[in-house]
Each structure stands twice: as structure tokens, then as C-alpha cells.
Design an enzyme around this catalytic site. Sequence first.
Site, PDB file in Angstrom:
ATOM      1  N   HIS A 129      -3.934 -13.030  14.152  1.00  0.00           N
ATOM      2  CA  HIS A 129      -3.258 -11.740  14.139  1.00  0.00           C
ATOM      3  C   HIS A 129      -2.632 -11.521  15.503  1.00  0.00           C
ATOM      4  O   HIS A 129      -2.972 -12.172  16.480  1.00  0.00           O
ATOM      5  CB  HIS A 129      -4.247 -10.621  13.844  1.00  0.00           C
ATOM      6  CG  HIS A 129      -4.870 -10.728  12.488  1.00  0.00           C
ATOM      7  ND1 HIS A 129      -5.882  -9.909  12.071  1.00  0.00           N
ATOM      8  CD2 HIS A 129      -4.623 -11.571  11.448  1.00  0.00           C
ATOM      9  CE1 HIS A 129      -6.231 -10.236  10.835  1.00  0.00           C
ATOM     10  NE2 HIS A 129      -5.480 -11.240  10.446  1.00  0.00           N
TER      11      HIS A 129
ATOM     12  N   TYR B  73       1.722  -4.856  12.833  1.00  0.00           N
ATOM     13  CA  TYR B  73       0.597  -4.113  12.254  1.00  0.00           C
ATOM     14  C   TYR B  73      -0.247  -3.462  13.343  1.00  0.00           C
ATOM     15  O   TYR B  73      -0.600  -4.104  14.336  1.00  0.00           O
ATOM     16  CB  TYR B  73      -0.258  -5.051  11.401  1.00  0.00           C
ATOM     17  CG  TYR B  73      -1.285  -4.343  10.558  1.00  0.00           C
ATOM     18  CD1 TYR B  73      -0.910  -3.327   9.678  1.00  0.00           C
ATOM     19  CD2 TYR B  73      -2.635  -4.687  10.634  1.00  0.00           C
ATOM     20  CE1 TYR B  73      -1.850  -2.672   8.909  1.00  0.00           C
ATOM     21  CE2 TYR B  73      -3.578  -4.039   9.852  1.00  0.00           C
ATOM     22  CZ  TYR B  73      -3.179  -3.031   8.995  1.00  0.00           C
ATOM     23  OH  TYR B  73      -4.112  -2.377   8.226  1.00  0.00           O
TER      24      TYR B  73
ATOM     25  N   ARG C  57      -3.328  -2.069  13.309  1.00  0.00           N
ATOM     26  CA  ARG C  57      -4.801  -2.133  13.324  1.00  0.00           C
ATOM     27  C   ARG C  57      -5.214  -3.554  13.675  1.00  0.00           C
ATOM     28  O   ARG C  57      -5.263  -4.428  12.821  1.00  0.00           O
ATOM     29  CB  ARG C  57      -5.375  -1.712  11.969  1.00  0.00           C
ATOM     30  CG  ARG C  57      -5.165  -0.235  11.672  1.00  0.00           C
ATOM     31  CD  ARG C  57      -5.865   0.210  10.395  1.00  0.00           C
ATOM     32  NE  ARG C  57      -5.644   1.630  10.155  1.00  0.00           N
ATOM     33  CZ  ARG C  57      -4.640   2.130   9.455  1.00  0.00           C
ATOM     34  NH1 ARG C  57      -3.759   1.306   8.898  1.00  0.00           N
ATOM     35  NH2 ARG C  57      -4.506   3.430   9.298  1.00  0.00           N
TER      36      ARG C  57
ATOM     37  N   ASP D 133      -2.404  -4.570   3.289  1.00  0.00           N
ATOM     38  CA  ASP D 133      -2.576  -4.833   4.725  1.00  0.00           C
ATOM     39  C   ASP D 133      -3.481  -6.031   4.977  1.00  0.00           C
ATOM     40  O   ASP D 133      -4.318  -6.401   4.151  1.00  0.00           O
ATOM     41  CB  ASP D 133      -3.132  -3.592   5.429  1.00  0.00           C
ATOM     42  CG  ASP D 133      -2.104  -2.468   5.478  1.00  0.00           C
ATOM     43  OD1 ASP D 133      -0.920  -2.732   5.217  1.00  0.00           O
ATOM     44  OD2 ASP D 133      -2.489  -1.318   5.758  1.00  0.00           O
TER      45      ASP D 133
ATOM     46  N   GLU E 184      -9.847  -3.735   4.948  1.00  0.00           N
ATOM     47  CA  GLU E 184      -9.506  -2.679   3.992  1.00  0.00           C
ATOM     48  C   GLU E 184      -8.407  -3.165   3.048  1.00  0.00           C
ATOM     49  O   GLU E 184      -8.476  -2.944   1.837  1.00  0.00           O
ATOM     50  CB  GLU E 184      -9.032  -1.423   4.735  1.00  0.00           C
ATOM     51  CG  GLU E 184     -10.100  -0.739   5.560  1.00  0.00           C
ATOM     52  CD  GLU E 184     -11.137  -0.034   4.708  1.00  0.00           C
ATOM     53  OE1 GLU E 184     -10.756   0.697   3.784  1.00  0.00           O
ATOM     54  OE2 GLU E 184     -12.339  -0.231   4.962  1.00  0.00           O
TER      55      GLU E 184
ATOM     56  N   GLU F 120       0.796  -1.233   0.000  1.00  0.00           N
ATOM     57  CA  GLU F 120       0.000   0.000   0.000  1.00  0.00           C
ATOM     58  C   GLU F 120       0.827   1.280   0.000  1.00  0.00           C
ATOM     59  O   GLU F 120       0.451   2.261  -0.612  1.00  0.00           O
ATOM     60  CB  GLU F 120      -0.948   0.010   1.207  1.00  0.00           C
ATOM     61  CG  GLU F 120      -2.088  -0.978   1.076  1.00  0.00           C
ATOM     62  CD  GLU F 120      -3.054  -0.904   2.239  1.00  0.00           C
ATOM     63  OE1 GLU F 120      -3.283   0.198   2.749  1.00  0.00           O
ATOM     64  OE2 GLU F 120      -3.573  -1.955   2.648  1.00  0.00           O
TER      65      GLU F 120
ATOM     66  N   ASP G 191      -6.008  -6.539   6.992  1.00  0.00           N
ATOM     67  CA  ASP G 191      -7.384  -6.370   7.476  1.00  0.00           C
ATOM     68  C   ASP G 191      -8.355  -6.301   6.306  1.00  0.00           C
ATOM     69  O   ASP G 191      -7.982  -6.506   5.150  1.00  0.00           O
ATOM     70  CB  ASP G 191      -7.489  -5.115   8.359  1.00  0.00           C
ATOM     71  CG  ASP G 191      -6.993  -3.864   7.642  1.00  0.00           C
ATOM     72  OD1 ASP G 191      -6.771  -3.920   6.408  1.00  0.00           O
ATOM     73  OD2 ASP G 191      -6.831  -2.823   8.300  1.00  0.00           O
TER      74      ASP G 191
END
Length: 845
Positions: free
Chosen positions: A355, A308, A310, A82, A86, A9, A84
Site C-alpha cells: 500500500h 487511499y 486509510r 476499499d 473493512e 462502496e 483495507d
Amino acid sequence: MAKNLLIVESPAKAKTINKYLGADFQVLASYGHVRDLRPKEGAVDPEHGFRMAYEVIDRNEKHVDAIAKAAKAASSIYLATDLDREGEAISWHISEILRERGLLEGKDVQRVVFSEITPRAIKEAVANPRKLSHDLVDAQQARRALDYLVGFNLSPVLWRKVQRGLSAGRVQSPALRMIVERELEIEAFKAREYWTIQANLTHPDGAFDARLVKLHGKKFEQFDLTNEQDAMAARAALEKAAGGQFTVGEVTSRERKRRPAPPFTTSTLQQEAARKLGFSTSRTMRVAQGLYEGVALGSEGNVGLITYMRTDSVALSDDAVAELRDLIGREYGKSALPDGVQVYKSKSKNAQEAHEAVRPTSAMRTPRSVASFLNDDQRKLYELIWKRTVACQMIHATLNTVSVEFPVADSAFRASGTTVIDPGFLAVYEEGRDQKTDDDEDQRRLPRLAQGDVVPVSQIAADQHFTEPPPRYSEASLVKTLEEYGIGRPSTYASIIQVLLSREYVLLENRRFKPTDVGRAVSQFLSGHFAQYVDYDFTARLEDELDAVSRGEEAWVPLLERFWQPFKTLVDDKTESVDRSEATGARELGTDPKTGKPVSVRLGRYGAYAQIGSKDDEAKPTYASLRPGQSMHTITLDEAMELFKLPRMLGQSEAGEDVTVGIGRFGPFVKQGATYASLKPEDDPYTIELPRALQLVQEKLEAIANRTILDFGNGVQVLNGRYGPYITDGEKNARIPKDRDPKTLTEAECAELLAAAPVKKPRGGRAAKKTATKKVAAKKAATKEAVAKKPAVKKAAAKKATAKKSTAKKAAAKKATAKTTKTAAAKKAPAAKKAAAKTVSPQAD
């Protein structure tokens, strides 16, 4: 050309990963989202299965083209955005764009995920790819569709009923409701008086205090003493009974263990960074993003320092725990290690234990060892994450709480204190708190006391207190409350808060959220007419359903169908049925003593205002803007009447011009003749005197006079601007060469510089560019058509006649322009100022 293309990203992440994978890989960045819904009505079509119309985001077109070019030459494509929802959606959008361009035929397309940017994690992820998770993509699409449908349908209702330019969001609206409801609690709060009694005792090992816990044989409660007379009587009786000394009664000792806090999730990181570092949620996430993507560590190059950021999970990998235990044993001793691994369980229903929590990628990189490579914010946040992670695997703290009772006749005082026997994890880290608790009073140390000891009393004091309203939300407490209610998700907390601030629905005062009049109007309108959609439980259930979609337990289209039909019906109904005055929260305060007309406060286009009279009166109502800090929800009649003292006549200038002060659309101003001058922040329109007003006007006139350096009388001027002198003809602006004195420029030089200057770009970005292009194309087409229709015979004659007529017109126009420009130039500055500063009545739309 590398045969493998890996897409991430951010460019910082691409730079860090590129050095880990070698020459066989090309690593490119998508620069975040590559596609989004068309920003117009109909981008989500409920009539056709909620079909979504996407387009490439304008600012990322060049990055998408670079990815497409590289994909064409690559044999394998790794989507490494990423981990997640998104990130999964971004990978899907990239793959869809490449598929639509015919670039995926015969290509091996894989999805890779990693929670830390380290050589081991990256190589392991590439070696173990998977397919795209369409469940995660569906969940993100459903969320985006819901947000779009709420925004595009509910916001126009707010424009019509409350104020133009407002927005309503599926998650931001319940968050705003929380802040507004807390404000209403504060306003409704009635303070109660109460008194406490405390004894100050002296001891060779140090003075300490004891508080009254029993009065006249009964437990002493908060509201047992509610006035000075009773408090002083009780104090006098206790003083007499004590006789200047207390005798130690019962001494109790209780040992307790305190366990360390779990490692950080997104929300706990945001909360703790707000409490301990004073960081906003958006600042915390921005700094964490940089630490995750990689920081240059000297000869090591770019290194990802944290996992990460989030995540809902509090889990740690086995490798991370082993490294932490090794570090703790070496740095703090074997006694600081618990017998077994400290295991933490997530409270979040949708936390994916695969995660990890937010932790350092290597605990061996101590804050001290990397401090010289980090900026101040990065250093503070990394140290916070490192300490919390290390502490979570350390032994519990052992505390000893001692409580000493001092009986006095039929009453009693108590002193408490805590001693740390073994600090355990407290040697590294202690979690912050939003508010003080009773435990805070017990953290002091007490001298060693035994039953029967006599301790001198220096004084017994009675203190007055008043109960306090609940505090406004801070960023930390708001995030905590949102999480407790299940509203929003880790990746959305920062954006929720940012939207509320940028829309000016709330302000931050002393790091606490206070709703504005507009925010209250929006919240009360939504709570009154769209109660279900700002209901905390409803919003949380919807989040749970979206989570169920991400786990593959529920289909996304039926979820949207259940939401859409009742929502659309309600929107259509409220658009017609709600009265605007009621929607904005207008209040009638009373009657104007002079005219007998009603005095009210309302919300208009430019904010809240007071009004005398109504629109049904024969005479036009009188208006006055509220002062900074005033709210239409709390202002009184007397305070409102004070507002109508403006405009005030201050006197006259030496030239005999009236000098007045008032408040307009752009704030408070003084006016002398045709000249307007804004008041400075330190000036108060209600108290400003004539000399100060004249000074402000003089400063304004001097600024106007100094603005024009040269005026050639034909529209071309050399002006002093915000960023220095420049040339303008009203259509184009030109820079002045650095080696030229603006005062010495000639008309010809200015014309030459203007000719070379670029044409001003139309405002509005891509849409404006498209509109301008369409207009030019339409004009050309119309001209072509008109020329084609003219008879060929008349063409030459028409051309000759037109040329003659045009020459005559140009000569006349030039003469007229020269005359007009001089007049316009003379009037331009004061007229422009007058237009800008002219008082605008803040009437409702």
C-alpha cells in the site's frame, strides 16, 4: 446490459470509475456496509463457534437489490471495495448475499484493489484481479465480534451501576481512560514558583536577548531561584558585575542537517490537519474521502486527486517518486534534489508496504492548478498533502546554529540563534508541533559577533514563572498517543473520538478534551473493576493478534475463545457484587451546618447533583443540580451549599402570584403561578431579579397565546409550529396551502386537508414498523377468530343491536367531546408547559 459488473462502496467513486471502463462495464455502489450483526442479543453465539447472525442494513436494502439485479445479468463480477480489512469484508458480504440468492452459479467473481482512482490504476487492477482474502475477512469478523461482545455485555453493567444509556467499547474505553488520567494529573498538579534572569542587549544590527546559564560558578537550573528576594538579589549582583555591558566570550557554530518528514499516513494526516488547519479527525477523513473518490475538474470530468486515505504505510510507488523528482527539478532546481530517492520505513508492525502513503495521484496537479475546482476545505487539505509529499523527496535543510557566551564575574549568559544556509525541503513545507520546545528559542537570527566584542546591556530582568500542568489532549496529540500505544488502527481513530463526544463522555474546550462527570464515572468504574480490558498493553496486544489473523498467522475463533471466557465470568461477577454509589464515584463533602446532615455529590439519571441527607433518614433528602462547568469530582462543600439556595423567591406579580426561580430537568426556569419560562443563556438563576423574571414569563405567555391561530372546539386546531402554521387533530398533521391565509380556514377545509394527510409514522424505524405490523396482524386475527366463534343464529340480531347502541353512543360521545375539548383546549398549553418544565429531583436511579 453490460456483461461486467464492478461494485465499489460510494456513488462518487462509481461515477469517477464508470468513465474509465467503457460500455462493457456497469459500476454500482454498495453505499458502504451492506450487512451487519443483528442489533440484538445473541447475534454472536459463543456456544457454537462464535457463529454470527447477519442481516442486510435497512437503509441499503434498495442498493443491495440493485446489485443483485445487475449481477443476475452479468457474466463477470468484480468486487472493487476499499483495499483495507473493512473493504475486504464488504466484498465478502456482497458475495455471500449474492451466493445465498443463487446468483453466483457459473459466474466469474473476482476481487480487485487499487489505491488511487486514475485510469491507469483502475485498468491495471481490473486486468490483475485476485481472489477474496479470507484472512482479512476473518480479522474483520473477529474485530466486529469482539466489539459486539464487549458492547452487549459490558454496557448493561454500566446501565445498572452508573447511568442508563451508557456504552463501553473495546477501544473507546482505553482512549477515555487516557483523557481521564490526564485530567487527574492536572488536578493533582501543584504549581512551583521559579525565576529566570534575562539580559536585553543592543547592537547596531539589532537587539537580542541572552539568558542566564551559569550562576556563582554552577550551571543555572530551573529551581535555583524560587522566590522574589533571591531573584532580585541575584539580578542586582549581576547588574553590578556587568557594569552596563557584556564582553563576548566563546562563540561556537554548529552546522546541522534536518531531514524532511515522511509522507502522510492516516494518523499523521489527521494530526497535521488538526494542528495546521484546525480540522477534527472526522472532518479530515470526510474531506480526504471526497478528494480520493473524485472531484470534477472541468473538461477532465471526475478525477481522484489523492490515494487511499486509510493507510499505515509511508511507501511511495516508483512512478510517483519519478514524477515527484521531475517536478522538483523543474520547479525548485536540480540543487533541491537529493542524489538518491528518499526512502521511508513504516513504524507500524502491520503496515503493508504494497500500500502507499497518502499522496496526490499526480504531483503535476499543483494546488494552484486545481484550486478553482475545490471547496475551501478540499483546497486546504489537498495543498497540505501535496506540499508534504513533494517535500519528502527534496534535499535536507542545512542550518547553522550559533551560540554566544557572555561571562559575567563567576556567572554567564548565553544567546543562541539559527541561520538557514540552504532551506532544502523547508522551501515547501515544515511539519507542525503540538507544543513549543527549547529549539523554538533558537530560531531567531543573531548579529555577527566575535570574541572580545563589547555589547551594551539595556537591562537585566528577573521574571517570575510557575510550572504548568500537562496539557489536555488535543485531537492531534490523542491520535498520536493512541498510535504510539498501538491502540486502534488508522480507520478507527476518527470513530473513537466521535463516540466519546457523542456519548458526552468528553467535551472539547478550546480544542482540548475534558472528561465529563459521566465520562469520569465510566472510566473509573471500568479501571477499577475491568482493569485488564482498559489496560493499554492488553488492548495493543489484542490489536496485534487481530493483525496476525489478517496475515494468516493466527485463527480467529481460538482468539475469541481466549478473550470470551474470562471476560464473561468477570461481567457476571461485577453485575452482582459492585455497589452503585461506589460505581458512580459518589463523594461525601462534609456536613450541613444547619441540619448536621451529610452533604454528598452523586451521579443520577440527569447528571451530577448535590444531596443533603441520606435515603435512610426519616425526612426525604434535599437535592440540587450542579451548575454548568461544575464537576462532582472537584466541587467543594461551600460551593455545594450555594446550590441549595434554589428555588429562590423573587417576589410577586401584579396579580399577587409568587414568582420563583429554580433548576429542573430541562435547566433553569422562572415560575409565576402555573406558568414556567426557561432562562436565557445570559441569565443566572442565582442572580436574576424580579423584573427580568416577569419579562421572561410575559414572553412565554405571548408565545403560548400566539401559538393557537384557530380552535374549532372538536380537537381540530390551526397552530403556529416550528416550521410555520399547520393543522392538527392530535393524530395527524396537515400542511396549509401556500396561497391560503391560515386565519381564514374553515372547519370543513381543515377536515378535508387532514383526511388527505399521511398518517404519522411510528418512531423507531424498522423495528417500530415491524412491531406496528405485528400488532395490526394480531388484532385482525383476533377479530376473525372472535367472529368465527359467534353462533350464526345470533349474528343478524347482534348486528342490529350493535348498530342501534353505536348510534346512541356516538351522539352522546359527540356532545361530551365538544364540551371536554373546550375545557382541554383552555388548559392544554399551560398544563403541557407545566408538565414539561416541572422540577425533577435528580435522584439516582
